[in-house]
Design a protein around this motif. Structure first.
Motif, mmCIF file in Angstrom:
data_model
loop_
_atom_site.group_PDB
_atom_site.id
_atom_site.type_symbol
_atom_site.label_atom_id
_atom_site.label_comp_id
_atom_site.label_asym_id
_atom_site.label_seq_id
_atom_site.Cartn_x
_atom_site.Cartn_y
_atom_site.Cartn_z
ATOM 1 N N LEU A 165 40.460 41.651 55.745
ATOM 2 C CA LEU A 165 40.173 40.726 54.646
ATOM 3 C C LEU A 165 40.014 41.493 53.340
ATOM 4 C CD1 LEU A 165 39.454 37.810 53.696
ATOM 5 C CD2 LEU A 165 37.067 38.386 54.135
ATOM 6 N N SER A 166 39.226 42.555 53.400
ATOM 7 C CA SER A 166 38.948 43.340 52.210
ATOM 8 C C SER A 166 40.229 43.964 51.651
ATOM 9 C CB SER A 166 37.915 44.405 52.596
ATOM 10 O OG SER A 166 37.681 45.235 51.530
ATOM 11 N N ALA A 167 41.076 44.487 52.533
ATOM 12 C CA ALA A 167 42.339 45.100 52.074
ATOM 13 C C ALA A 167 43.222 44.038 51.406
ATOM 14 C CB ALA A 167 43.059 45.741 53.263
ATOM 15 N N ALA A 168 43.324 42.877 52.032
ATOM 16 C CA ALA A 168 44.187 41.824 51.482
ATOM 17 C C ALA A 168 43.649 41.326 50.144
ATOM 18 C CB ALA A 168 44.303 40.670 52.472
ATOM 19 N N LEU A 169 42.326 41.135 50.066
ATOM 20 C CA LEU A 169 41.748 40.603 48.822
ATOM 21 C C LEU A 169 41.863 41.614 47.686
ATOM 22 C CD1 LEU A 169 38.558 38.672 50.030
ATOM 23 C CD2 LEU A 169 40.750 37.725 49.270
ATOM 24 N N THR A 170 41.765 42.908 48.011
ATOM 25 C CA THR A 170 41.906 43.937 46.973
ATOM 26 C C THR A 170 43.294 43.827 46.332
ATOM 27 O OG1 THR A 170 40.419 45.356 48.204
ATOM 28 C CG2 THR A 170 41.776 46.437 46.527
ATOM 29 N N GLU A 171 44.323 43.699 47.169
ATOM 30 C CA GLU A 171 45.690 43.566 46.641
ATOM 31 C C GLU A 171 45.845 42.251 45.877
ATOM 32 O OE1 GLU A 171 47.791 45.599 50.528
ATOM 33 O OE2 GLU A 171 48.794 43.895 49.624
ATOM 34 N N PHE A 172 45.274 41.195 46.439
ATOM 35 C CA PHE A 172 45.390 39.850 45.849
ATOM 36 C C PHE A 172 44.792 39.855 44.429
ATOM 37 C CE2 PHE A 172 45.123 35.179 47.623
ATOM 38 C CZ PHE A 172 45.792 34.716 46.515
ATOM 39 N N VAL A 173 43.556 40.378 44.322
ATOM 40 C CA VAL A 173 42.857 40.365 43.030
ATOM 41 C C VAL A 173 43.582 41.256 42.029
ATOM 42 C CG1 VAL A 173 40.729 41.083 41.870
ATOM 43 C CG2 VAL A 173 40.609 39.719 43.960
ATOM 44 N N SER A 174 44.053 42.402 42.510
ATOM 45 C CA SER A 174 44.730 43.305 41.590
ATOM 46 C C SER A 174 45.989 42.613 41.039
ATOM 47 C CB SER A 174 45.006 44.616 42.322
ATOM 48 O OG SER A 174 46.231 45.126 41.981
ATOM 49 N N TYR A 175 46.720 41.894 41.906
ATOM 50 C CA TYR A 175 47.882 41.187 41.412
ATOM 51 C C TYR A 175 47.490 40.044 40.462
ATOM 52 C CZ TYR A 175 51.861 38.434 40.581
ATOM 53 O OH TYR A 175 52.823 37.742 39.902
ATOM 54 N N LEU A 176 46.425 39.325 40.789
ATOM 55 C CA LEU A 176 46.006 38.211 39.914
ATOM 56 C C LEU A 176 45.639 38.731 38.522
ATOM 57 C CD1 LEU A 176 43.921 36.006 42.387
ATOM 58 C CD2 LEU A 176 46.132 35.450 41.369
#
Ligand code: HEM
Length: 384
Positions: A165-176
């Motif tokens: 979850l943490s890995a996916a959200l890190t990428e998600f937020v960075s892209y947002l």
């Protein structure tokens, strides 16, 4: 009846509220009765909480993903909801109709031309809402695969665990953040630009609120409407004569979309709530601090609320089903989801009047999970 519906029906039969253990082992209370569910969803003692595992995330990541209206109640929730509603009006949704129709036609044309069996989920029900929500928010086509992956992980956080979850959200937020910077530099005619600009008097969204809001909209827009389309098609093709009847009387489509939402809605339960004090429901006390899930799927088939609830009835008049929730968190995207569902069904009916399932209805596999009610695949034959 699917195993999932059978399990909910058994619980509903034995009472409207139950103490259960969720698959990851944590205790929770499940509200299964329709009337009790509606009451719980407007009861301020059932407070919104963060998504499961959020408390284990790095604080900055937690703030960038949990500053969302779904995780709060009261004035904080009202404020965020007002700001998003200013950017996401009914008129703007209606303006999307021609574009949704165009995306639908582009997806269906090659399938019709090919004329061979296909997976309705993979080739139509999934790409349609993904294209719509990504376009609405201004996400370019080459990033849509990433969003699919991040969304899947977010809604299945309990299954995948905190590290994934943490890995996916890190990428998600960075892209947002990249997307927000881009829209600030080059404003577009999209919801991301509107959210950045949205104001209520002197108030506006902070950076964390913007990333949380965009993440919520993208995930909610990805994972739900897919299964509205899939479950409507599944129910119609499993009910003798239903596809033909609707093909002959397409003016029934809006009511059938509501019946599909009632009969087999895309979301099993509302997001988790915590009771702020002891709450008594039908003689059972849910103790203060307990976690509660309101089972929308069960309420929508409660025999105390619906005549012949196990029947998918294309002539059933639309009623107040719970598929979009109820109360202050009632789905913000419901008008968009309904519009997409109507366009998708009407176009499928006219393109494939002979559509049928390639396997017996009960063999169309459900996807595992505790929040979403999804199919894993949906093999269909286009027919003559
Ligand atoms: C909230 C279902 C499509 C955005 C909700 C809730 C449900 C739901 C049940 C309430 C959750 C709760 O009370 O815990 C659905 C279904 C959909 C759908 C069944 C499709 C058929 C969409 C779309 C969007 C969206 C397309 C965005 C474009 C939201 C948002 C909330 C929400 C932002 C939070 C509202 C709040 O907290 O005030 N949805 N949804 N949904 N939905 Fe949807």
């Amino acid at each position: 009846m699917s195993d999932r519906h059978r399990a909910y029906a058994e619980l509903t039969r034995s009472g409207p509220v139950h103490e259960v253990t969720l698959p990851h082992g944590s205790p929770a209370w499940l509200v299964t009765g329709y009337h009790e569910a509606r009451a719980a969803l407007v009861d301020p003692r059932f407070a919104a909480v963060e998504t499961p595992l959020a408390h284990l995330l790095d604080p900055a990541l937690r703030a960038a993903t949990e500053s969302s209206m779904l995780s709060m109640d009261g004035p904080g929730h009202a404020r965020l909801r007002k700001l998003v509603m200013a950017a996401f009006t009914r008129r703007q949704v209606e303006r999307l109709a021609p574009r949704i129709q165009q995306i639908t036609d582009e997806l269906l044309a090659p399938l019709a031309e090919r004329g061979s069996p296909f997976d309705l989920l993979e080739e139509f029900a999934y790409p349609l809402p993904v294209a719509v929500i990504c376009e609405l928010l201004g996400v370019p086509e080459d990033r849509r695969g990433d969003f699919g992956k991040w969304s899947q992980i977010t809604v299945n956080s309990l299954v995948v665990g905190v590290e994934a979850l943490s890995a996916a959200l890190t990428e998600f937020v960075s892209y947002l953040r990249e997307l927000i910077a881009l829209k600030r530099a080059e404003p577009g005619d999209d919801l991301a630009t509107a959210l950045i600009a949205a104001r209520d008097g002197g108030d506006r969204l902070s950076e964390d609120e913007l990333t949380s809001m965009m993440q919520l909209l993208l995930v909610a827009g990805h994972e739900t409407t897919v299964n509205l389309v899939a479950s409507a098609v599944h129910a119609l093709l499993s009910t003798p004569g239903a596809w033909d009847l609707l093909g002959a009387e397409p003016e029934r489509v809006p009511a059938v979309v509501e019946e599909a939402l009632r009969f087999n809605g895309p979301v099993q339960t509302a997001t988790e709530r915590v009771v702020t004090e002891d709450v008594e429901i039908a003689g059972t006390t849910i103790p203060a601090g307990a976690h509660v899930r309101v089972a929308l799927l069960a309420g929508n088939r409660d025999p105390k609320a619906w005549p012949a609830p196990e029947e998918f009835d294309v002539t059933r008049p639309p009623g107040p089903h719970l598929a979009f929730g109820h109360g202050i968190h009632l789905c913000v995207g419901a008008p968009l989801a309904r519009l997409e569902g109507r366009i998708a069904l009407t176009s499928l009916l006219s393109t494939f009047p002979g559509l049928r399932l390639a396997v017996p209805p009960q063999d169309v596999p459900a996807a595992p999970g505790v929040l979403m009610n999804a199919f894993a695949t949906m093999p269909v034959v286009p027919g003559p």
